[in-house]
Design an enzyme around this catalytic site. Structure first.
Site, PDB file in Angstrom:
ATOM      1  N   ARG A  16      34.760  31.018 -33.118  1.00  0.00           N
ATOM      2  CA  ARG A  16      34.959  29.593 -32.811  1.00  0.00           C
ATOM      3  C   ARG A  16      36.427  29.195 -32.962  1.00  0.00           C
ATOM      4  O   ARG A  16      36.744  28.098 -33.419  1.00  0.00           O
ATOM      5  CB  ARG A  16      34.058  28.714 -33.698  1.00  0.00           C
ATOM      6  CG  ARG A  16      32.589  28.802 -33.312  1.00  0.00           C
ATOM      7  CD  ARG A  16      31.746  27.881 -34.168  1.00  0.00           C
ATOM      8  NE  ARG A  16      31.675  28.349 -35.544  1.00  0.00           N
ATOM      9  CZ  ARG A  16      31.298  27.615 -36.582  1.00  0.00           C
ATOM     10  NH1 ARG A  16      30.944  26.361 -36.399  1.00  0.00           N
ATOM     11  NH2 ARG A  16      31.259  28.124 -37.795  1.00  0.00           N
ATOM     12  N   GLU A  17      37.319  30.085 -32.528  1.00  0.00           N
ATOM     13  CA  GLU A  17      38.744  29.813 -32.679  1.00  0.00           C
ATOM     14  C   GLU A  17      39.149  28.520 -31.971  1.00  0.00           C
ATOM     15  O   GLU A  17      39.973  27.754 -32.482  1.00  0.00           O
ATOM     16  CB  GLU A  17      39.569  30.969 -32.084  1.00  0.00           C
ATOM     17  CG  GLU A  17      39.468  32.279 -32.848  1.00  0.00           C
ATOM     18  CD  GLU A  17      38.324  33.164 -32.347  1.00  0.00           C
ATOM     19  OE1 GLU A  17      37.337  32.634 -31.786  1.00  0.00           O
ATOM     20  OE2 GLU A  17      38.418  34.393 -32.525  1.00  0.00           O
ATOM     21  N   ILE A 439      14.332   6.953 -40.112  1.00  0.00           N
ATOM     22  CA  ILE A 439      13.875   8.027 -39.237  1.00  0.00           C
ATOM     23  C   ILE A 439      13.768   9.359 -39.962  1.00  0.00           C
ATOM     24  O   ILE A 439      13.227  10.324 -39.447  1.00  0.00           O
ATOM     25  CB  ILE A 439      14.787   8.110 -37.985  1.00  0.00           C
ATOM     26  CG1 ILE A 439      14.854   6.750 -37.291  1.00  0.00           C
ATOM     27  CG2 ILE A 439      14.321   9.150 -37.003  1.00  0.00           C
ATOM     28  CD1 ILE A 439      13.502   6.151 -36.918  1.00  0.00           C
ATOM     29  N   TRP A 569      15.263  23.823 -28.424  1.00  0.00           N
ATOM     30  CA  TRP A 569      16.540  24.075 -29.092  1.00  0.00           C
ATOM     31  C   TRP A 569      16.658  25.508 -29.612  1.00  0.00           C
ATOM     32  O   TRP A 569      17.484  25.800 -30.470  1.00  0.00           O
ATOM     33  CB  TRP A 569      16.784  23.031 -30.195  1.00  0.00           C
ATOM     34  CG  TRP A 569      17.175  21.692 -29.616  1.00  0.00           C
ATOM     35  CD1 TRP A 569      17.548  21.444 -28.315  1.00  0.00           C
ATOM     36  CD2 TRP A 569      17.248  20.424 -30.284  1.00  0.00           C
ATOM     37  NE1 TRP A 569      17.834  20.106 -28.149  1.00  0.00           N
ATOM     38  CE2 TRP A 569      17.660  19.465 -29.327  1.00  0.00           C
ATOM     39  CE3 TRP A 569      17.000  20.014 -31.596  1.00  0.00           C
ATOM     40  CZ2 TRP A 569      17.833  18.110 -29.652  1.00  0.00           C
ATOM     41  CZ3 TRP A 569      17.173  18.662 -31.918  1.00  0.00           C
ATOM     42  CH2 TRP A 569      17.585  17.722 -30.948  1.00  0.00           C
ATOM     43  N   ASP A 607       8.910  14.731 -35.118  1.00  0.00           N
ATOM     44  CA  ASP A 607      10.041  14.408 -34.248  1.00  0.00           C
ATOM     45  C   ASP A 607       9.988  15.221 -32.966  1.00  0.00           C
ATOM     46  O   ASP A 607       9.854  16.438 -32.999  1.00  0.00           O
ATOM     47  CB  ASP A 607      11.357  14.726 -34.971  1.00  0.00           C
ATOM     48  CG  ASP A 607      11.603  13.807 -36.158  1.00  0.00           C
ATOM     49  OD1 ASP A 607      11.148  12.646 -36.107  1.00  0.00           O
ATOM     50  OD2 ASP A 607      12.239  14.248 -37.131  1.00  0.00           O
ATOM     51  N   CYS A 651      15.094  10.561 -29.646  1.00  0.00           N
ATOM     52  CA  CYS A 651      16.463  10.042 -29.748  1.00  0.00           C
ATOM     53  C   CYS A 651      16.981   9.509 -28.433  1.00  0.00           C
ATOM     54  O   CYS A 651      18.092   9.839 -28.032  1.00  0.00           O
ATOM     55  CB  CYS A 651      17.428  11.134 -30.132  1.00  0.00           C
ATOM     56  SG  CYS A 651      17.037  11.910 -31.632  1.00  0.00           S
ATOM     57  N   GLU A 673      15.454   5.117 -29.631  1.00  0.00           N
ATOM     58  CA  GLU A 673      16.848   4.684 -29.769  1.00  0.00           C
ATOM     59  C   GLU A 673      17.093   3.554 -28.775  1.00  0.00           C
ATOM     60  O   GLU A 673      17.094   3.777 -27.574  1.00  0.00           O
ATOM     61  CB  GLU A 673      17.740   5.890 -29.467  1.00  0.00           C
ATOM     62  CG  GLU A 673      19.191   5.648 -29.641  1.00  0.00           C
ATOM     63  CD  GLU A 673      19.996   6.957 -29.623  1.00  0.00           C
ATOM     64  OE1 GLU A 673      19.567   7.949 -30.238  1.00  0.00           O
ATOM     65  OE2 GLU A 673      21.033   6.967 -28.967  1.00  0.00           O
ATOM     66  N   HIS A 702      25.253   6.246 -34.485  1.00  0.00           N
ATOM     67  CA  HIS A 702      26.402   7.026 -34.010  1.00  0.00           C
ATOM     68  C   HIS A 702      27.712   6.323 -34.302  1.00  0.00           C
ATOM     69  O   HIS A 702      28.781   6.882 -34.098  1.00  0.00           O
ATOM     70  CB  HIS A 702      26.295   7.277 -32.503  1.00  0.00           C
ATOM     71  CG  HIS A 702      25.040   7.995 -32.135  1.00  0.00           C
ATOM     72  ND1 HIS A 702      24.785   9.279 -32.539  1.00  0.00           N
ATOM     73  CD2 HIS A 702      23.950   7.604 -31.425  1.00  0.00           C
ATOM     74  CE1 HIS A 702      23.595   9.655 -32.092  1.00  0.00           C
ATOM     75  NE2 HIS A 702      23.073   8.657 -31.422  1.00  0.00           N
ATOM     76  N   CYS A 734      18.067   6.457 -35.298  1.00  0.00           N
ATOM     77  CA  CYS A 734      17.847   7.890 -35.553  1.00  0.00           C
ATOM     78  C   CYS A 734      18.099   8.151 -37.032  1.00  0.00           C
ATOM     79  O   CYS A 734      18.274   7.206 -37.818  1.00  0.00           O
ATOM     80  CB  CYS A 734      18.778   8.707 -34.660  1.00  0.00           C
ATOM     81  SG  CYS A 734      18.421  10.482 -34.618  1.00  0.00           S
TER      82      CYS A 734
HETATM   83  N1  GLN Z   1      14.033  13.229 -38.740  1.00  0.00           N
HETATM   84  C1  GLN Z   1      15.301  13.605 -38.182  1.00  0.00           C
HETATM   85  C2  GLN Z   1      16.412  12.897 -38.922  1.00  0.00           C
HETATM   86  O1  GLN Z   1      16.193  11.826 -39.405  1.00  0.00           O
HETATM   87  C3  GLN Z   1      15.366  13.230 -36.720  1.00  0.00           C
HETATM   88  C4  GLN Z   1      16.654  13.661 -36.114  1.00  0.00           C
HETATM   89  C5  GLN Z   1      16.676  13.522 -34.623  1.00  0.00           C
HETATM   90  O2  GLN Z   1      15.872  12.846 -34.048  1.00  0.00           O
HETATM   91  N2  GLN Z   1      17.604  14.168 -33.985  1.00  0.00           N
HETATM   92  O3  GLN Z   1      17.526  13.386 -39.006  1.00  0.00           O
HETATM   93 ZN    ZN Z   2      16.751  10.815 -33.297  1.00  0.00          ZN
END
Ligand code: GLN
Ligand code: ZN
Length: 763
Positions: A16-17, A439, A569, A607, A651, A673, A702, A734
């Protein structure tokens, strides 16, 4: 002879330079020269890694994003970044991330400008900066970056093939900020592309790879015509064009693509092998056909002999016209398996990262040119690895396969409809209207990270680690009680990552040490490797949640990551459909849900942050995906009693196309969200008459900004204009793990007092 080449190489670096060089430059800790040198060193290293190929990509390196690079090459930068100090690279970072490096600029007051919007690159987890257009957008060539890299490559003896994004994909992926017709810009754009090709030709490039992945998506007649017009006007003999398409099948676009006046086409022969024949037939006799025969999207070794079995006859037909490459740019896989020292040796022997994938291309090319005997040791080793993986008892569990085969619709059905459940849950939980919750995660403090790495490094033992995590849980429970939240969480201190945490406890998962893949800019992810049938040896979260519950009389939500998100993921198996892996995950997480319920947990959140992003590239394939994704969620969630309240969290808030499926998940509560959209995105729930409860986010996690009480009340009033108040929850957008406690406390205090004011007004 077969020509070998590559479409793109990961630029982040095996260690990861690039990430570290960028971040230190942005912080003002290193100089512009340091950053430029780091870039040049990575390019040189990566060209060396590809030296065995006949043609090597040049121009695939980007300091932030290759689409943003293209915007600069085309002179298309947003008006808002003009008029600052500094040069093109300063402006480049302003568009990328809202500001240039520390100390170089910007407006003293606010430090920056609005960053360019970011969105997912097709169905990958890479995010690009969306080109911005307006009616008046003008283009102007700046070939300096490409010319400099081309010169650099030549000086190093690299057999360079410049790589650019094609004009139609460039327009298609951009956004007309004023709502105007993007395609109207094509006549203005094409001369700049023609000039670019002429410039590259004059600089000595024989071939230019021009990427048009938009051809694997559904295109209407207007866009198809745009392709014809574009490539007609680029057919100026300046260079030979290799039109590259990847990530899927061409389907209806095959005749169109085949008819474009280009000297070569690259087809993703992993996803579209069935189309190879038709594409060859529809192509002029002298055209180069490049086949992507090694999967650029996963980390598995290619079955080389099986590939040769189908490739040999194709090679016979094509002769010198055949080129071989990975299916797509290798941007989406980690750099080099050689960096993996701790990975289980057996699993490691099944894998190939970017460098190894290029090795496979070379072996295939040699086998085609000189016969399989010329590479018999390589083929034998590959055969052994592929066979071992296929036969491994760690990959195949008859019990898991039987459990998936035994899935019935019954498994995904709650005992009673929502209204019945909601009444029972209300009696049990005694929540006020506008109940407040979060959340799941609370700030991941430095102390938490230190304890985790000390435990990993073996400098503290499990007891000490558990102690440290319990202290964090206790702290977060106390804070939530003091704030007066209604439904508490344990805070997820023990989780490094919402997918990795579960993967580490499930059979069938492996983890690389440095299998990093660029997500955007300097951000990387290290997707876990789902290699085998999935099972859950023991409960994964029950102890932590039970501990939190023991500290309070308030209900504590159990927190799980859902099967679809875990799947989306991860690097997944190529030996069974994604749906099967997803069902296996669903059964494993279902057991956890039932164990939580047994332990007395009355609210369980599952989630599904990545459900929407798993949607396939073509709308025609959406329903199939949604069917098994929603099914998997239902299997996970719906084995509980009526009294147990199931939450889910997503999210994002664009549910327009999929609202019926979201409703079909039948979660008692969904949190989403919405704070930035001013609740407008709730319209779709309103129009659909979404029947269950909703927690629309009122705190943008965010941003470091703290929402005040009036703002939260205003948002909730907008929500209540769309959804009956008795079905609304009050919560952040979130999880709070990326924030600081000193932001979270005042924000949640405002959230709680806003809910109280709303209750008082409703009484
Ligand atoms: N439960 C997770 C958190 O609160 C949900 C994260 C997410 O939705 N990306 O971090
Ligand atoms: Zn989220």
């Amino acid at each position: 002879m077969v020509t070998t080449h590559n479409l793109g190489f990961p630029r982040i670096g095996a260690k990861r330079e690039l990430k570290f060089a960028l971040e230190s430059y942005w912080k003002g800790q290193s100089s512009r020269e340091d950053l430029l040198r780091a870039g040049a060193e990575l390019r040189a290293k990566h060209w060396q890694d590809q030296a065995a190929l006949d043609l090597v990509p040049v121009g695939d390196f980007a300091f932030y994003d290759q689409i943003l690079d293209m915007s600069f090459t085309l002179g298309n930068l947003p008006a808002r970044v003009r008029g600052f100090h500094g040069d093109a690279l300063d402006n480049y970072f302003r568009v990328a991330r809202g500001r240039s490096a520390a100390g170089t600029d910007d407006h003293a007051c606010c430090g920056g400008v609005a960053a360019g919007e970011m969105t997912k690159w097709f169905d990958t987890n890479y995010h690009y900066i969306v080109p911005e257009f307006e009616t008046g957008t003008q283009f102007k060539l700046d070939a300096s970056r490409l010319l400099a890299q081309l010169a650099e490559a030549k000086a190093q003896g690299v057999k360079a093939k410049p790589v650019i994004i094609g004009p139609v994909t460039y327009l298609a992926l951009g956004k007309a900020k004023d709502g105007s017709d993007k395609l109207a810009l094509l006549p203005r754009l094409l001369p700049v592309y023609a000039e670019l090709l002429a410039t590259l030709g004059a600089a000595g490039a024989e071939w230019v790879q021009i990427d048009e992945p938009i051809l694997v998506t559904e295109l209407d007649a207007t866009w198809q015509n745009a392709f014809r017009a574009a490539y007609q006007s680029l057919d100026i003999g300046a260079v030979k064009l290799l039109l590259a398409m990847y990530f899927g099948q061409l389907q209806d676009n095959l005749p169109l693509a085949a008819a474009l006046p280009v000297q070569g086409v690259h087809l993703d022969a992993i996803n579209a092998r069935d189309e190879v024949k038709a594409l060859i037939q529809a192509s002029p006799a002298e055209r180069v056909i490049s086949l992507g025969v090694v999967n650029g999207r996963n980390i598995w070794k290619t079955d080389l002999e099986a590939t040769l079995d189908w490739l040999e006859p194709v090679a016979k037909t094509l002769g010198e016209r055949l080129w071989l490459a990975p299916s797509c740019s290798l941007l989406h896989v980690p750099v080099d398996l050689e960096s993996e020292h701790k990975l289980d040796a057996q699993i490691r022997s099944w894998l190939a990262f970017a460098v190894q994938k290029l090795g496979e291309i070379s072996v295939l090319a040699t086998a085609l040119a000189q016969g399989r005997d010329a590479v018999s040791p390589e083929l034998a080793a590959n055969r052994a690895a592929v066979a071992a993986r296929r036969a491994s008892a760690r990959v195949n569990s008859p019990a898991v396969k039987a459990a998936v085969a035994a899935i019935t619709a019954e498994l995904g059905r709650r005992q009673s409809p929502f209204a019945v459940r909601a009444a029972k849950q209300a009696t049990l939980l005694h929540l006020p209207i506008y109940p407040t919750t979060t959340i799941g995660s609370f700030p991941q403090t430095k102390e938490i990270r230190l304890a985790r790495s000390a435990f990993k490094a073996g400098t503290i033992d499990e007891t000490a680690y558990t102690q440290a995590m319990r202290a964090e849980i206790e702290h977060s429970v106390r804070e939530q009680e003091a704030l007066g939240l209604d439904v508490l969480v344990h805070g997820e201190a023990e989780r490094n990552d919402m997918v990795e945490y579960f993967g580490e406890q499930l059979e069938g998962y492996a983890f690389s040490q440095s299998g990093w893949v660029q997500s955007y800019g300097s951000r990387c992810v290290k997707p876990p490797i789902l290699f085998g049938d999935i099972s859950r040896p023991k409960a994964m979260t029950v102890e932590w949640i039970s501990y939190a519950a023991s500290l309070t009389d308030k209900p504590v939500k159990g927190m799980l990551t859902g099967p679809v998100t875990i799947l989306n993921w991860s690097f997944v198996r190529d030996d069974q459909p994604r749906s099967v892996s997803c069902y296996q995950l669903a059964l494993a997480i279902r057991e956890e849900v039932l164990d939580l319920e047994k332990a007395g947990v009355r609210i369980i959140q599952i989630d599904e942050a990545a459900l929407r992003e798993g949607l396939p590239l073509r709308k025609s394939q959406w329903q199939d995906y949604l069917d098994w994704a929603v099914d998997s969620f239902r299997i996970t969630a719906n084995g509980v009693r009526d009294e147990t309240q199931i939450h889910t969290h997503m999210c994002y808030s664009e549910f327009n196309d999929i609202i019926a499926e979201i409703a079909n998940m039948d979660a008692d509560v969904i949190t989403i969200e919405t704070s930035r959209s001013d609740m407008e995105l709730l319209d779709v729930f309103d129009d659909f008459n979404y029947p269950n409860q909703i927690g629309p986010g009122v705190y943008d996690i965010h941003s470091p900004n703290i929402p005040d009480q009036a703002h939260i009340i205003a948002l909730m009033q907008k929500a209540a204009a769309r959804i009956p108040a008795e079905r609304l929850w009050v919560n952040p957008d979130c999880g709070l793990k990326t924030r600081q406690w000193n932001e979270v406390i005042p924000a949640l205090a405002n959230l709680v007092s806003a809910a109280r004011a709303l209750r008082a007004a409703a009484a």
